[in-house]
Design an enzyme around this catalytic site. Sequence first.
Site, PDB file in Angstrom:
ATOM      1  N   LYS A 127       1.427  -1.059  -0.390  1.00  0.00           N
ATOM      2  CA  LYS A 127      -0.162  -0.220  -0.221  1.00  0.00           C
ATOM      3  C   LYS A 127       0.845   1.174  -0.049  1.00  0.00           C
ATOM      4  O   LYS A 127       2.234   1.349   0.607  1.00  0.00           O
ATOM      5  CB  LYS A 127      -1.115   0.345   1.138  1.00  0.00           C
ATOM      6  CG  LYS A 127      -2.085   0.439   0.756  1.00  0.00           C
ATOM      7  CD  LYS A 127      -3.272   0.229   0.349  1.00  0.00           C
ATOM      8  CE  LYS A 127      -4.574   1.190  -0.138  1.00  0.00           C
ATOM      9  NZ  LYS A 127      -5.730   0.001  -0.091  1.00  0.00           N
ATOM     10  N   ASP A 167      -7.048   4.315  -4.853  1.00  0.00           N
ATOM     11  CA  ASP A 167      -7.498   4.129  -3.313  1.00  0.00           C
ATOM     12  C   ASP A 167      -8.246   5.241  -2.783  1.00  0.00           C
ATOM     13  O   ASP A 167      -8.886   6.211  -4.226  1.00  0.00           O
ATOM     14  CB  ASP A 167      -6.328   3.981  -2.629  1.00  0.00           C
ATOM     15  CG  ASP A 167      -7.688   3.165  -0.967  1.00  0.00           C
ATOM     16  OD1 ASP A 167      -7.830   2.017  -1.236  1.00  0.00           O
ATOM     17  OD2 ASP A 167      -7.265   3.927  -0.112  1.00  0.00           O
TER      18      ASP A 167
HETATM   19  P1  NAP Z   1     -12.743   7.488  -3.081  1.00  0.00           P
HETATM   20  O1  NAP Z   1     -13.559   7.473  -4.277  1.00  0.00           O
HETATM   21  O2  NAP Z   1     -11.979   8.744  -2.306  1.00  0.00           O
HETATM   22  O3  NAP Z   1     -14.158   8.028  -1.925  1.00  0.00           O
HETATM   23  C1  NAP Z   1     -14.477   8.090  -0.990  1.00  0.00           C
HETATM   24  C2  NAP Z   1     -15.638   8.170  -0.278  1.00  0.00           C
HETATM   25  O4  NAP Z   1     -15.808   8.058   1.650  1.00  0.00           O
HETATM   26  C3  NAP Z   1     -15.613  10.051  -0.762  1.00  0.00           C
HETATM   27  O5  NAP Z   1     -17.018   9.805   0.063  1.00  0.00           O
HETATM   28  C4  NAP Z   1     -15.017  10.860   0.817  1.00  0.00           C
HETATM   29  O6  NAP Z   1     -15.672  12.336   1.077  1.00  0.00           O
HETATM   30  C5  NAP Z   1     -15.660   9.588   1.845  1.00  0.00           C
HETATM   31  N1  NAP Z   1     -14.621   9.537   2.794  1.00  0.00           N
HETATM   32  C6  NAP Z   1     -13.185  10.217   3.439  1.00  0.00           C
HETATM   33  N2  NAP Z   1     -13.129   9.815   4.528  1.00  0.00           N
HETATM   34  C7  NAP Z   1     -14.125  10.429   5.802  1.00  0.00           C
HETATM   35  C8  NAP Z   1     -14.514  10.347   6.323  1.00  0.00           C
HETATM   36  N3  NAP Z   1     -13.542  10.928   7.503  1.00  0.00           N
HETATM   37  N4  NAP Z   1     -15.690  10.698   7.028  1.00  0.00           N
HETATM   38  C9  NAP Z   1     -17.102  10.169   5.893  1.00  0.00           C
HETATM   39  N5  NAP Z   1     -16.577   9.627   4.234  1.00  0.00           N
HETATM   40  C10 NAP Z   1     -15.027   9.763   4.467  1.00  0.00           C
HETATM   41  O7  NAP Z   1     -12.552   6.539  -2.606  1.00  0.00           O
HETATM   42  P2  NAP Z   1     -13.027   5.107  -2.542  1.00  0.00           P
HETATM   43  O8  NAP Z   1     -11.802   4.512  -3.466  1.00  0.00           O
HETATM   44  O9  NAP Z   1     -14.403   4.430  -2.997  1.00  0.00           O
HETATM   45  O10 NAP Z   1     -12.694   4.026  -1.388  1.00  0.00           O
HETATM   46  C11 NAP Z   1     -13.336   4.046  -0.429  1.00  0.00           C
HETATM   47  C12 NAP Z   1     -12.877   3.205   0.679  1.00  0.00           C
HETATM   48  O11 NAP Z   1     -13.292   1.877   0.483  1.00  0.00           O
HETATM   49  C13 NAP Z   1     -11.328   3.002   1.277  1.00  0.00           C
HETATM   50  O12 NAP Z   1     -11.540   3.105   2.937  1.00  0.00           O
HETATM   51  C14 NAP Z   1     -11.150   2.739   0.448  1.00  0.00           C
HETATM   52  O13 NAP Z   1      -8.881   2.044   0.650  1.00  0.00           O
HETATM   53  C15 NAP Z   1     -11.604   1.546   0.574  1.00  0.00           C
HETATM   54  N6  NAP Z   1     -11.200   0.060  -0.742  1.00  0.00           N
HETATM   55  C16 NAP Z   1     -11.503   0.748  -1.871  1.00  0.00           C
HETATM   56  C17 NAP Z   1     -11.370  -0.035  -3.378  1.00  0.00           C
HETATM   57  C18 NAP Z   1     -11.028   0.926  -4.451  1.00  0.00           C
HETATM   58  O14 NAP Z   1     -11.322  -0.258  -5.611  1.00  0.00           O
HETATM   59  N7  NAP Z   1     -11.037   2.054  -4.874  1.00  0.00           N
HETATM   60  C19 NAP Z   1     -10.858  -0.919  -3.253  1.00  0.00           C
HETATM   61  C20 NAP Z   1     -10.987  -1.426  -1.566  1.00  0.00           C
HETATM   62  C21 NAP Z   1     -11.350  -1.218  -0.586  1.00  0.00           C
HETATM   63  P3  NAP Z   1     -15.027  13.451   0.234  1.00  0.00           P
HETATM   64  O15 NAP Z   1     -15.114  14.132  -0.896  1.00  0.00           O
HETATM   65  O16 NAP Z   1     -15.854  14.486   1.727  1.00  0.00           O
HETATM   66  O17 NAP Z   1     -13.767  13.267   1.513  1.00  0.00           O
END
Ligand code: NAP
Length: 447
Positions: A127, A167
């Site tokens: 990561k 991510d």
């Molecule tokens: P993303 O597209 O950047 O979206 C993140 C979302 O979470 C946004 O809506 C953001 O809101 C919100 N957020 C971030 N910090 C927050 C907080 N402290 N309180 C409330 N909302 C918050 O990211 P993502 O890829 O969807 O990832 C989301 C989660 O899934 C993470 O834990 C990541 O590690 C996990 N994940 C992702 C993938 C992948 O393929 N992308 C795979 C496995 C796991 P704002 O816009 O206000 O910041």
Amino acid sequence: MSKTFNAFLKNIKVKNPNEPEFIQAITEVAEDIIPFMEESCPEYIDSKVLERLSEPERVVSFRVCWVDDKGHVQINRGYRVQMNSLIGPYKGGLRFSPSVNLSVLKFLAFEQIFKNSLTGLPLGGGKGGADFDPRNKSDNEIMRFCQSFMTELSKHIGPNIDVPAGDIGVGEREIGFLFGQYKRIKNEFTGILTGKGQHFGGSLIRPEATGYGLLYFVEKMLYEKNLSLKGKTITVSGSGNVAQYAAIKAIHMGAKVITVSNSDGVLYDKDGFTIDKIHFIAKLKAKGSRDFKEYTKLYNSTFTAGKKPWIYPCDIALPCATENELDVSDAKFLIKSGCFCIAEGANMPCTADALKVIQKSSIAYAPGKAANAGGVAVSGLEMSQNRIGQCWSEEKVDNKLKHIMHQIHDTCIHYGKEESGKVNYLKGANIGGFIKVAEAMIAQGIV
Ligand code: NAP
């Protein structure tokens, strides 16, 4: 817990001071793995398998200098945690967020070992990221940052060494800029990143994979209980990549999704989101706006600042935002209001105390390392396509994704089904993910 567990954890805490998320993730795994080793594989204890898995093979930290649109010099800190390469090249996302630090990245990289092993694909765990906030930055600023970041990172990665992906804060735009810079520096076109644009080696279904995979997993969890998603009420947190595609797939499967959220608060639509409504949310996010009030002006809905989705009763809760976003009081509310399934789209979204409350209840709970493995699974499929120079159809990738998610579910059942008939998905995922890497470690000797 046993003497072995206490000694192990004491050592971890001494070695990793000020790293609460990393310690939380290790504790969660050790609580299942140490009793399993004591009962079934004492040789793993003698070989210090868990101690070795808990120590990153390599951690790289580097300075990232770039110039903003006003001509000011900015300095961020970049990282890559190369946690484990026992079963394949390091694999795991890059996160750009001011909340990034070594503890967060080490916890994510540690979780990635087990998640990647569960997919059945040859992928190690890693990561990385930077304490850079992409919000409110221009495209040019993002590009300059990505170029500077990759200039250093390119020294440490390679298609058979370490293949990062996206991510939080790193989507297709950032991956494109990072890929372009890697290609310029190395003068080679290789599948060095996954989540690429579809015109230059990206896999179909990769953007959708984590959210879709989550729902394929939930579908199987409900099937275990002779239930289906049809007509179920779902609360989703987050409004990014994972949340959007989880919501879309849930709606396609006949469920009613009533919330999304962001770091400002929660958006509640009592009539349920439609696909068009989710597209509206996606467009807001793509243009860098976090203002859900634009949505409330158009649709009958409410935005509550400073709140999370866990104030609304639901059948199924899907935390898809970030770590430790669901605490004890949220868990108690969900249990009291009749929620019967929690599946993690995000990584470690439940606090350690919330998890204890959930595990004592009758809720079926799926940890992120199992339920959100769809993203890395399709990243693995993207690597395969890049190696053989092919681009598989949407249908082919989606079928493979579904198959992998169903297999992960069955692994959880195999190792996690208790005598009472209840499935402990966390235990199943921990043991199921662990055995393969433990065997590989023993086979490869003390290295
Ligand atoms: P993303 O597209 O950047 O979206 C993140 C979302 O979470 C946004 O809506 C953001 O809101 C919100 N957020 C971030 N910090 C927050 C907080 N402290 N309180 C409330 N909302 C918050 O990211 P993502 O890829 O969807 O990832 C989301 C989660 O899934 C993470 O834990 C990541 O590690 C996990 N994940 C992702 C993938 C992948 O393929 N992308 C795979 C496995 C796991 P704002 O816009 O206000 O910041």
